[in-house]
Design an enzyme around this catalytic site. Structure first.
Site, PDB file in Angstrom:
ATOM      1  N   SER A   1      36.244  38.304  39.034  1.00 42.87           N
ATOM      2  CA  SER A   1      37.477  39.065  38.770  1.00 42.87           C
ATOM      3  C   SER A   1      37.468  40.442  39.409  1.00 42.87           C
ATOM      4  CB  SER A   1      37.704  39.193  37.253  1.00 42.87           C
ATOM      5  OG  SER A   1      39.031  39.530  36.973  1.00 42.87           O
TER       6      SER A   1
ATOM      7  N   SER B   1      43.879  40.628  34.172  1.00 44.75           N
ATOM      8  CA  SER B   1      43.389  39.854  35.316  1.00 44.75           C
ATOM      9  C   SER B   1      43.772  38.374  35.311  1.00 44.75           C
ATOM     10  CB  SER B   1      41.866  39.966  35.406  1.00 44.75           C
ATOM     11  OG  SER B   1      41.489  41.245  35.850  1.00 44.75           O
TER      12      SER B   1
ATOM     13  N   LYS C   1      41.027  31.640  33.368  1.00 39.43           N
ATOM     14  CA  LYS C   1      40.821  33.000  33.877  1.00 39.43           C
ATOM     15  C   LYS C   1      40.920  33.991  32.723  1.00 39.43           C
ATOM     16  CE  LYS C   1      40.077  36.150  36.898  1.00 39.43           C
ATOM     17  NZ  LYS C   1      39.504  36.970  35.784  1.00 39.43           N
TER      18      LYS C   1
ATOM     19  N   LYS D   1      45.411  37.057  38.381  1.00 39.28           N
ATOM     20  CA  LYS D   1      44.710  36.629  39.597  1.00 39.28           C
ATOM     21  C   LYS D   1      44.842  35.138  39.890  1.00 39.28           C
ATOM     22  CE  LYS D   1      41.649  40.582  39.430  1.00 39.28           C
ATOM     23  NZ  LYS D   1      40.561  41.194  38.677  1.00 39.28           N
TER      24      LYS D   1
END
Length: 451
Positions: free
Chosen positions: A174, A119, A285, A122
């Site tokens: 997320s 993720s 992130k 993202k």
């Protein structure tokens, strides 16, 4: 009474005597004014001997202040995929610490190895949505978006959200379904959005990345598996944090969003624990898939300096906290080892041999064997450690040929950081000289003798 022919004859004799006198003065003066050998060769006959590395720092003296330092972006991170790796013991299989301003690797552990990144993808999805979308645009959720696996927001087909709200869902929690809804809204399909992601990655300067999904779930297409490198991921983060909206979203601790009609409410919390654990953390992130393991990409500010870092394959369950340990080590490593330092300040002066030169200085004709050249003394700084190797190279011609004009760039003063060109300053002539040929000599004979 004398005839007219007599006057004509006398005038002709007088003219011939004047011409003879001028020629006599010219050749005698030329012999006196021009030293032997100076005008013996034309510009084309004098070779400029290429670039010379023989000028050492000790042979060049300092001069006054001028502007003009140029920082270079010539940097191949693949040469530094393992850089100071022995200095730290990290859990991550791949890691990097990067100067956000220059993209220079400060620490690398397999930093150029392609790997799944979950993720952390993202951040690229988010910045594309910010740049290509409108915050108040309405996003209507598709069946395909709703089919995404956990972690998901849990909306239903046909639900509508403002794009701004979905970006908080994307970055704080997320949510995988949100990533697909955003991608379809921006590009029409996940496949088209993946094309945009890869184009943006190339624009940013990524060296070995291929994106297939907007949420980072493991997948592949005809061009290969979804992957990036720790270095590429840090470059993407460096790009993202230049956007204030991106920073605002990723710094937010919690948020409340709803569908456009207000019938569904969702509470969101930021899972980037580093924001609370570490002063100076400004964005980040997390990510996890069974293939990628735990991943993290973050940005940290110390004083006026910002750097980014990325961790890939940083443990598997039950080791989700490894990424925080590794992040803390990288931050401490930067704080303890790297500082902004002056690499080059004072300008330099050099005397460059010049062939065929002549000039008039203080009312006198001179034949300079050398012309002065100087660089600027614009201060060159760098974010460096005691272990970094800094060297200066002066690229100058062994000699030049007249004519030469003050202000002409004839060389460069180059700063190398760990054998990579980091910055440079131009070296320019401060003096002019003309080419000493027969026409130049005749011009000055006429001026001197006022013929």
């Amino acid at each position: 009474m004398l005839s007219g022919s007599f006057y004509v004859k006398k005038r002709n004799e007088s003219a011939l005597k004047n011409i003879a006198s001028v020629l006599f003065v010219f050749f005698i003066s030329f012999w006196i004014i021009v030293p032997q050998g100076v005008c013996a060769a034309s510009y084309s006959e004098i070779s400029s001997a290429g670039i010379c590395d023989s000028v050492s720092y000790s042979e060049i003296s300092s001069v006054g202040t001028r502007d003009g330092a140029v920082y270079t972006d010539v940097y191949d991170a693949r040469n530094f995929s393992d850089f100071h790796q022995e200095d730290l013991t990290l859990y991550a299989s791949s890691a990097v610490l990067t100067d956000a301003d220059s993209g220079r690797i400060l620490y690398g552990k397999a930093a150029g190895t392609p790997m799944a990144n979950a993720s952390t993808t993202k951040i690229l999805t988010c910045i594309l949505a910010i740049e290509e979308g409108t915050p108040d645009a309405v996003v209507t959720v598709s069946d395909y978006a709703c089919s995404m696996p956990q972690v998901s927001l849990g909306f239903s087909p046909g639900d509508s959200f403002y794009l701004r709200d979905l970006l908080y869902s994307l970055m704080l929690e997320s949510h995988n379904d949100t990533a697909v809804a955003v991608a379809e809204h921006i590009a029409g399909s996940v496949e088209a959005f993946a094309d945009m992601m890869n184009e943006k990655a190339e624009e940013i300067g990524c060296l070995d990345s291929h994106f297939v999904t907007p949420n980072g779930l493991d997948a592949e297409d005809e061009n290969g598996e979804h992957h990036t490198t720790a270095y590429d991921l840090s470059l993407i983060m460096s790009y993202c944090i230049q956007n204030e909206e991106f920073l605002e979203i990723t710094r937010t601790a919690s948020a409340q969003i709803s569908t456009v009609d207000g019938t569904k409410q969702f509470a969101l919390s930021n899972h980037n624990s580093l924001l609370e654990m570490t002063d100076g953390a400004i964005s980040g992130k997390t990510g996890f898939t069974g293939k990628a393991g735990y991943c993290y990409v973050g940005a940290y500010q110390s004083g006026a300096h910002v750097y980014t870092f990325a961790l890939l394959a940083c443990g598997w369950p039950n080791n989700r906290d490894y990424k925080w340990s590794d992040s803390t080590q990288l931050i401490q490593y930067a704080d303890e080892n790297y500082t902004d330092r002056v690499l080059l300040s004072d300008g330099v002066r050099a005397e460059i041999p010049c062939d065929g030169a002549a000039a008039v200085r203080d009312g006198r004709i001179v034949y300079p064997e050398t012309l002065e050249a100087v660089s600027s003394d614009a201060v060159i700084t760098g974010f460096v450690s005691d272990q970094d190797e800094i060297s200066v190279q002066y690229d100058l011609p062994e000699r030049i040929a007249a004519p030469a004009k003050a202000g002409t760039v004839i060389g460069t003063e180059k700063v190398y950081l760990n054998h990579v060109l980091y910055a440079e300053r131009s070296i320019v002539l401060t003096e002019s000289a003309e080419f000493c040929d027969y026409s130049w000599c005749l011009k000055w004979i006429v001026r001197v003798f006022r013929i």
